[in-house]
Design a protein around this motif. Structure first.
Motif, PDB file in Angstrom:
ATOM      1  N   ALA A   1       0.856  -1.187   0.000  1.00 57.91           N
ATOM      2  CA  ALA A   1       0.000   0.000   0.000  1.00 57.91           C
ATOM      3  C   ALA A   1       0.887   1.231   0.000  1.00 57.91           C
ATOM      4  CB  ALA A   1      -0.892   0.003   1.235  1.00 57.91           C
ATOM      5  N   TYR A   2       0.445   2.213  -0.724  1.00 57.16           N
ATOM      6  CA  TYR A   2       1.163   3.472  -0.793  1.00 57.16           C
ATOM      7  C   TYR A   2       0.883   4.245   0.489  1.00 57.16           C
ATOM      8  CZ  TYR A   2       2.444   8.049  -2.705  1.00 57.16           C
ATOM      9  OH  TYR A   2       3.006   9.269  -2.944  1.00 57.16           O
ATOM     10  N   ALA A   3       1.860   5.015   0.973  1.00 58.88           N
ATOM     11  CA  ALA A   3       1.658   5.706   2.244  1.00 58.88           C
ATOM     12  C   ALA A   3       2.217   7.118   2.216  1.00 58.88           C
ATOM     13  CB  ALA A   3       2.283   4.898   3.376  1.00 58.88           C
ATOM     14  N   GLY A   4       2.097   7.791   1.104  1.00 56.10           N
ATOM     15  CA  GLY A   4       2.442   9.203   1.072  1.00 56.10           C
ATOM     16  C   GLY A   4       3.914   9.474   0.852  1.00 56.10           C
ATOM     17  N   GLU A   5       4.234  10.760   0.840  1.00 54.64           N
ATOM     18  CA  GLU A   5       5.610  11.167   0.581  1.00 54.64           C
ATOM     19  C   GLU A   5       6.504  10.800   1.773  1.00 54.64           C
ATOM     20  OE1 GLU A   5       5.881  15.152  -0.773  1.00 54.64           O
ATOM     21  OE2 GLU A   5       8.054  15.108  -0.932  1.00 54.64           O
ATOM     22  N   ALA A   6       7.739  10.485   1.451  1.00 49.36           N
ATOM     23  CA  ALA A   6       8.679  10.088   2.509  1.00 49.36           C
ATOM     24  C   ALA A   6       9.481  11.294   2.987  1.00 49.36           C
ATOM     25  CB  ALA A   6       9.619   9.007   1.982  1.00 49.36           C
ATOM     26  N   HIS A   7      10.180  11.105   4.061  1.00 48.04           N
ATOM     27  CA  HIS A   7      11.108  12.098   4.612  1.00 48.04           C
ATOM     28  C   HIS A   7      10.403  13.398   4.980  1.00 48.04           C
ATOM     29  CE1 HIS A   7      14.330   9.415   3.584  1.00 48.04           C
ATOM     30  NE2 HIS A   7      13.895   9.347   2.351  1.00 48.04           N
ATOM     31  N   ILE A   8       9.245  13.310   5.563  1.00 46.90           N
ATOM     32  CA  ILE A   8       8.580  14.497   6.082  1.00 46.90           C
ATOM     33  C   ILE A   8       8.589  14.376   7.602  1.00 46.90           C
ATOM     34  CG2 ILE A   8       6.391  15.697   6.270  1.00 46.90           C
ATOM     35  CD1 ILE A   8       5.917  14.856   3.346  1.00 46.90           C
ATOM     36  N   ALA A   9       9.344  15.234   8.226  1.00 51.65           N
ATOM     37  CA  ALA A   9       9.519  15.136   9.678  1.00 51.65           C
ATOM     38  C   ALA A   9       8.398  15.883  10.374  1.00 51.65           C
ATOM     39  CB  ALA A   9      10.868  15.709  10.082  1.00 51.65           C
ATOM     40  N   ARG A  10       7.851  15.273  11.357  1.00 51.23           N
ATOM     41  CA  ARG A  10       6.830  15.959  12.138  1.00 51.23           C
ATOM     42  C   ARG A  10       7.508  17.031  12.993  1.00 51.23           C
ATOM     43  NH1 ARG A  10       1.634  15.044  14.012  1.00 51.23           N
ATOM     44  NH2 ARG A  10       1.220  15.880  16.083  1.00 51.23           N
TER      45      ARG A  10
ATOM     46  N   PHE B   1      10.305  10.525  -3.764  1.00 58.09           N
ATOM     47  CA  PHE B   1      10.566   9.682  -2.591  1.00 58.09           C
ATOM     48  C   PHE B   1       9.246   9.436  -1.893  1.00 58.09           C
ATOM     49  CE2 PHE B   1      14.519  11.767  -3.513  1.00 58.09           C
ATOM     50  CZ  PHE B   1      15.457  10.776  -3.310  1.00 58.09           C
ATOM     51  N   GLU B   2       8.947   8.195  -1.629  1.00 54.02           N
ATOM     52  CA  GLU B   2       7.634   7.922  -1.050  1.00 54.02           C
ATOM     53  C   GLU B   2       7.706   6.724  -0.116  1.00 54.02           C
ATOM     54  OE1 GLU B   2       5.631   7.705  -4.735  1.00 54.02           O
ATOM     55  OE2 GLU B   2       6.167   5.628  -5.110  1.00 54.02           O
ATOM     56  N   ARG B   3       6.693   6.685   0.769  1.00 56.46           N
ATOM     57  CA  ARG B   3       6.631   5.570   1.703  1.00 56.46           C
ATOM     58  C   ARG B   3       5.681   4.513   1.169  1.00 56.46           C
ATOM     59  NH1 ARG B   3       5.122   6.351   7.331  1.00 56.46           N
ATOM     60  NH2 ARG B   3       3.245   7.229   6.436  1.00 56.46           N
ATOM     61  N   TRP B   4       6.026   3.286   1.375  1.00 55.63           N
ATOM     62  CA  TRP B   4       5.152   2.181   1.039  1.00 55.63           C
ATOM     63  C   TRP B   4       5.074   1.267   2.245  1.00 55.63           C
ATOM     64  CZ3 TRP B   4       2.560   0.744  -3.566  1.00 55.63           C
ATOM     65  CH2 TRP B   4       2.678   1.687  -4.591  1.00 55.63           C
ATOM     66  N   ARG B   5       4.035   0.490   2.285  1.00 53.33           N
ATOM     67  CA  ARG B   5       3.886  -0.448   3.383  1.00 53.33           C
ATOM     68  C   ARG B   5       3.592  -1.830   2.823  1.00 53.33           C
ATOM     69  NH1 ARG B   5      -0.789  -0.893   7.890  1.00 53.33           N
ATOM     70  NH2 ARG B   5       0.402  -2.161   9.342  1.00 53.33           N
ATOM     71  N   HIS B   6       4.329  -2.781   3.274  1.00 55.43           N
ATOM     72  CA  HIS B   6       4.111  -4.156   2.813  1.00 55.43           C
ATOM     73  C   HIS B   6       2.947  -4.735   3.610  1.00 55.43           C
ATOM     74  CE1 HIS B   6       6.032  -8.290   1.704  1.00 55.43           C
ATOM     75  NE2 HIS B   6       4.879  -8.085   1.125  1.00 55.43           N
TER      76      HIS B   6
ATOM     77  N   ASN C   1       0.291  -6.562   3.136  1.00 52.66           N
ATOM     78  CA  ASN C   1      -0.113  -7.967   3.120  1.00 52.66           C
ATOM     79  C   ASN C   1       1.098  -8.889   3.198  1.00 52.66           C
ATOM     80  OD1 ASN C   1      -2.992  -7.655   2.877  1.00 52.66           O
ATOM     81  ND2 ASN C   1      -2.564  -6.802   0.864  1.00 52.66           N
ATOM     82  N   GLY C   2       2.135  -8.424   3.872  1.00 52.66           N
ATOM     83  CA  GLY C   2       3.324  -9.240   4.046  1.00 52.66           C
ATOM     84  C   GLY C   2       3.852  -9.005   5.444  1.00 52.66           C
TER      85      GLY C   2
ATOM     86  N   ARG D   1     -10.430   4.101  -7.448  1.00 55.34           N
ATOM     87  CA  ARG D   1      -9.827   3.915  -6.144  1.00 55.34           C
ATOM     88  C   ARG D   1      -8.315   4.077  -6.255  1.00 55.34           C
ATOM     89  NH1 ARG D   1      -9.011  -1.491  -3.647  1.00 55.34           N
ATOM     90  NH2 ARG D   1      -7.356  -0.837  -2.292  1.00 55.34           N
ATOM     91  N   CYS D   2      -7.778   3.514  -7.284  1.00 54.55           N
ATOM     92  CA  CYS D   2      -6.338   3.620  -7.433  1.00 54.55           C
ATOM     93  C   CYS D   2      -5.910   5.071  -7.546  1.00 54.55           C
ATOM     94  CB  CYS D   2      -5.875   2.891  -8.699  1.00 54.55           C
ATOM     95  SG  CYS D   2      -6.096   1.137  -8.619  1.00 54.55           S
ATOM     96  N   MET D   3      -6.694   5.842  -8.253  1.00 57.52           N
ATOM     97  CA  MET D   3      -6.272   7.205  -8.486  1.00 57.52           C
ATOM     98  C   MET D   3      -6.507   8.070  -7.260  1.00 57.52           C
ATOM     99  SD  MET D   3      -7.518   7.800 -12.326  1.00 57.52           S
ATOM    100  CE  MET D   3      -7.395   9.555 -12.167  1.00 57.52           C
ATOM    101  N   GLY D   4      -7.637   7.851  -6.615  1.00 60.82           N
ATOM    102  CA  GLY D   4      -7.948   8.704  -5.486  1.00 60.82           C
ATOM    103  C   GLY D   4      -7.157   8.326  -4.245  1.00 60.82           C
ATOM    104  N   HIS D   5      -6.824   7.100  -4.162  1.00 57.50           N
ATOM    105  CA  HIS D   5      -6.165   6.552  -3.003  1.00 57.50           C
ATOM    106  C   HIS D   5      -4.797   7.178  -2.844  1.00 57.50           C
ATOM    107  CE1 HIS D   5      -6.307   3.508  -0.016  1.00 57.50           C
ATOM    108  NE2 HIS D   5      -5.263   2.858  -0.441  1.00 57.50           N
ATOM    109  N   HIS D   6      -4.574   7.887  -1.840  1.00 56.92           N
ATOM    110  CA  HIS D   6      -3.258   8.401  -1.482  1.00 56.92           C
ATOM    111  C   HIS D   6      -2.592   9.196  -2.588  1.00 56.92           C
ATOM    112  CE1 HIS D   6      -3.934   5.599   1.613  1.00 56.92           C
ATOM    113  NE2 HIS D   6      -3.636   4.547   0.913  1.00 56.92           N
ATOM    114  N   GLY D   7      -3.341   9.625  -3.536  1.00 56.21           N
ATOM    115  CA  GLY D   7      -2.774  10.522  -4.533  1.00 56.21           C
ATOM    116  C   GLY D   7      -1.746   9.893  -5.443  1.00 56.21           C
ATOM    117  N   ARG D   8      -1.712   8.611  -5.544  1.00 63.75           N
ATOM    118  CA  ARG D   8      -0.750   8.017  -6.464  1.00 63.75           C
ATOM    119  C   ARG D   8      -1.437   7.785  -7.780  1.00 63.75           C
ATOM    120  NH1 ARG D   8       0.603   2.425  -7.262  1.00 63.75           N
ATOM    121  NH2 ARG D   8       2.372   2.354  -8.646  1.00 63.75           N
TER     122      ARG D   8
END
Lengths: 100, 722
Positions: free
Chosen positions: A19-28, A55-60, A62-63, B617-624
């Motif tokens: 799953a995609y999880a937004g841009e990476a390297h953004i410090a709170r 640069f982006e974050r992903w999450r595995h 389903n693994g 869904r793919c497009m809207g999801h997290h902006g990718r």
């Protein structure tokens, strides 16, 4: 369907597991209460969203379910590299040199 | 046996007659025939009616790019399929085929009245005329119009068949088993790489099946072919799959294949799946898909009996069928001359060869004279006559770019050839760019984004010798890329008739009755982008011929834009596939109402096998933003039709036309019937201009494919990720 290399599992696995999880390297910010509204808005919402190397974050999800970082070229939708979340961002020029 | 079947010729089995019915009448073909070749052997050219004007239509091609010969085929309850291409469907004992879109019969069709009234229907006629009263549209106008338009009738019974699915991982996937593909598979297979060779035809061989006189390595083409196939079959690491269409090319060399398993069998085994969907992940892909012959533009080029010259050659050499006794040949390319010589050698009497070029190789004209065929150079054709079959051809001398005095020549078939164009549809799936080749006057593959090689005619190498060599190099290179030692075999080729030169660049779709006038109407409405003109004002690109014939030439010429443009692509899919091929279980078990042939890219949704992740869904999801080819069946159409990416274009479209949908009525044709006589010579002149010479300053902004950035998504990242 993309194959994504999970740096923890050390395997190329199909995109469906991730799953995609937004841009990476953004410090709170350390102390949010000190920020102006604009700075807080920028932290929350403003992203670079480049055309090209991103640069982006992903999450595995389903693994191993862990977050990791990736460098993806957004025009051709190709992963240039993936690396663990605690590693520094890799040098872009070496990656794009490999990719082209 | 009929007079159109030549005893002992072709690859059909003359000892095995096969009976089938067409429109209730029983015909006899031979084992190895397609429906089209068997009907032609019986002298049947009239195989269908056109989409809206119900003009009589005959077979045009001999392959999967057939736009006209679409039929309904049936094998018992639940096994009716509309829009089967007669050129693909192999005959089997008891096959029931029926023509479409005609009432009461194919030869006498009431709907043809539209054709006579066609001049009244300008582009957008329906939506401009049937506006009032508003309520009448749903209840009166649309049902009537809808009834008159369309092709096959959707089946209503549940599909009785099951469909299978399988994954595969290979080193080298070779798409297309013509000379280049066979050579590539040989080179890669001998190196020990795991190879999958797929071809959409029932038999591998491609061009070699239609060119039996070529000599390869001292053997006649068919002997060489048999030896090569035997060698490939003998290699344990090579899998040869005929009747398999590569339908999509996805990320990182994932290729979708639709394999037809039982449609050609008289009695399919109990429980056998009808089709199998393969999802193949290949380390290297070799695309050896060859080239498509371009038709020529003239009034009445859709009459039964008018077909591509290469198709006539294929029917003659592969199926042993001559398409007519007195064919006329209209060409802008050498290859059609050889089709004429072949037909003359088979006992037909070609009446004339009309070549639009002012001069050709003297060897060709000498041979034509020796065979008693009249050769007319520097002429053009402005029309044909005949009701259910072409009976004559109108030839004009070219005088200063205009058509001069006409001369009518009687004939019973017209074979046309406007040159060849590489088949690069799969390559275009990969975001690969096409590059306009000034010398060859065709699009060739440009920048590549995947581990893919293009070999043979797909790269503009038309001759069999060049294709074999190029395929061998590509196969060897692919094997080396996966880390194996490979050597490209060399082939000695003699009697290769495929020339390395091309003719003019003139193209227009035949199946939709598109007229140049309709393109002009599109321009009047200020649609200056090629893509919009094509989609919004013509019915180009709908139906089976979608993408199978290059259209850029004429449309571009009419819009005064450069033919080439950075980012030009061919449309996504050439060959229609059944959606059920993607379903893993039996379609009926999943509540699918019935089978039908669809082009997934049209974007009609169906509950039975919607992809697991919807694009929205793919497009809207997290902006990718996902590029167009990510979801496996390449579902929706925003990118495909290139319209929805720009809201302003939608506004503009609605403002001008009043409707933007791709329903049957909309696609049934918005314009006048073909009236190319006047516009024809103009178009010829324009398209003969070198690309880029006409107001090419305008940037090709119609290229809507590169994904645009989306708005930020606003998800936060924890501090530790920085």
């Amino acid at each position: 369907m993309l194959l994504i290399h999970c740096p923890y599992c050390e395997q190329d696995l199909p995109e469906l597991e991730f799953a995609y999880a937004g841009e990476a390297h953004i410090a709170r910010p350390a102390d949010p209460s000190k920020l102006t509204d604009e700075e807080w808005r920028d932290f929350l919402f403003i992203r670079t969203n480049p055309k090209g190397v991103h640069f982006e974050r992903w999450r595995h999800v389903n693994g191993c379910a862990r977050f990791f970082n990736a460098v993806r070229e957004t025009v051709g939708d190709k992963f240039l590299a993936t690396y663990r979340a605690d590693e520094p961002r890799p040098d872009i020029s070496s990656l794009t040199g490999d990719a082209k | 046996m009929t007079s159109y079947r030549l005893q002992g010729r072709g690859r059909v089995d003359h000892g095995k007659p096969v009976n089938f019915t067409f429109d209730g009448k029983t015909y006899q073909g031979l084992a190895g025939d397609t429906l089209a070749s068997a009907l032609l052997a019986n002298g049947v050219h009239l195989m269908g009616r056109s989409f809206k004007y119900h003009r009589p239509r005959g077979v045009v091609s001999a392959g999967s790019d057939e736009p006209n010969a679409l039929m309904g085929t049936r094998r018992g309850p639940g096994r009716f399929e509309p829009n089967t291409r007669a050129t693909i469907q192999e005959i089997r004992e008891g096959l029931e085929a029926a023509s479409q879109n005609r009432w009461p019969s194919l030869a006498f069709d009431m709907g043809a009245i539209n054709d006579n009234l066609g001049s009244l229907f300008s582009a957008g006629f329906y939506y401009k005329t049937f506006m009032w009263p508003r309520a009448f549209w749903d209840r009166v106008y649309e049902p009537v119009i809808r009834n008159a338009a369309g092709l096959g009738v959707s089946p209503t019974e549940p599909d009785a068949d099951s469909y299978a699915s399988r994954f595969a991982h290979v080193d080298v996937l070779v798409v297309g088993a013509g000379p280049a593909g066979l050579a590539a598979a040989l080179a890669a297979g001998r190196s020990g790489a795991s190879v999958m060779l797929v071809d959409e035809n029932a038999e591998v061989g491609g061009t070699l099946l239609s060119e039996p006189t070529v000599v390869i390595d001292g053997q006649p083409a068919w002997d060489w072919l048999a030896a090569t196939v035997a060698e490939l079959d003998g290699l344990a690491n090579v899998q040869v799959m005929p009747r398999t269409t590569a339908i999509g090319y996805y990320h990182q060399n994932l290729v979708g294949l639709a394999q037809r398993l039982t449609d050609h069998l008289a009695a399919p085994p109990e429980g056998a799946p009808r089709e199998r969907m393969w999802k193949v992940r290949a380390k290297e892909v070799v695309l050896a898909q060859g080239a498509l012959e371009k038709p020529l533009v003239f009034d009445g080029n859709d009459r039964p009996g008018v077909m591509l010259a290469s198709a006539a050659q294929t029917y003659l050499n592969r199926y042993g069928v001559k398409v007519g006794d007195r064919p006329a040949i209209v060409t802008a390319h050498d290859s059609a001359w050889h089709a004429a010589f072949d037909l003359a050698g088979a006992g037909a009497k070609p009446v004339v060869i009309v070549d639009m070029r002012a001069s050709v190789d003297p060897a060709l004209t000498d041979r034509a004279h020796a065979l008693g065929i009249e050769a007319l150079l520097g002429r053009t054709v402005t029309g044909t006559a005949g009701r259910l079959r072409v009976t004559s051809l109108r030839v004009n001398r070219m005088e200063g770019g205009k058509a001069g005095e006409p001369r009518d020549i009687g004939c019973d078939a017209v074979l046309m050839c406007g040159g060849w164009t590489p088949c690069l549809h799969l390559f275009s799936h990969t975001q690969g760019k096409l590059a306009w080749d000034e010398a060859l006057q065709v699009y060739l593959p440009g920048r590549k984004t995947e581990a893919v090689q293009i070999a043979g005619a797909g790269r503009g190498l038309w001759s069999i010798a060049a294709s074999l060599g190029d395929g061998a190099n590509a196969g060897a290179a692919a094997a080396r890329d996966v880390g194996l030692e490979a050597e490209a075999p060399a082939f000695g080729v003699a009697a290769d008739r495929k020339p390395d030169v091309l003719g003019r660049h003139v193209v227009l779709e035949v199946d939709e009755g598109l007229g140049l006038g309709r393109v002009a109407v599109g321009q009047e409405r200020r649609f200056t982008m090629k893509r919009y003109v094509k989609y919004c004002y013509t019915t180009l690109y709908s139906k089976c011929a979608s993408g199978s014939r290059p259209t850029a030439g004429i449309v571009t010429a009419s819009i005064h834009g450069p033919v080439s443009g950075a980012g030009s692509r061919m449309r996504h899919r050439q060959a229609p596939v059944r959606r059920q091929a993607g379903a893993v279980q039996s379609a009926s078990a999943r509540g699918c109402p019935a089978r039908s042939e669809v082009r997934p890219s049209v974007g009609r949704s169906s509950a039975c096998c919607r992809p697991s992740r919807s694009r929205s869904r793919c497009m809207g999801h997290h902006g990718r933003r996902l590029p167009p080819r990510t979801s496996f069946l390449n579902w929706p159409t925003e990118y495909d039709i290139g319209v929805m990416t720009s809201m302003s274009k939608i506004e503009s479209l609605r403002g001008e036309v009043g409707l933007c949908q791709r329903s049957t009525t909309w696609r049934s044709g918005l314009g006048s019937r073909p009236r190319p006589s006047a516009g024809f010579s103009t178009a010829m002149r324009r398209s003969a201009d070198p690309p880029g010479t006409r107001s090419s300053a305008r940037s090709p902004s119609w290229d809507m494919f590169p994904p645009r950035p989306l708005a930020p998504c606003g998800r936060t990242a924890p501090a530790w990720s920085a």
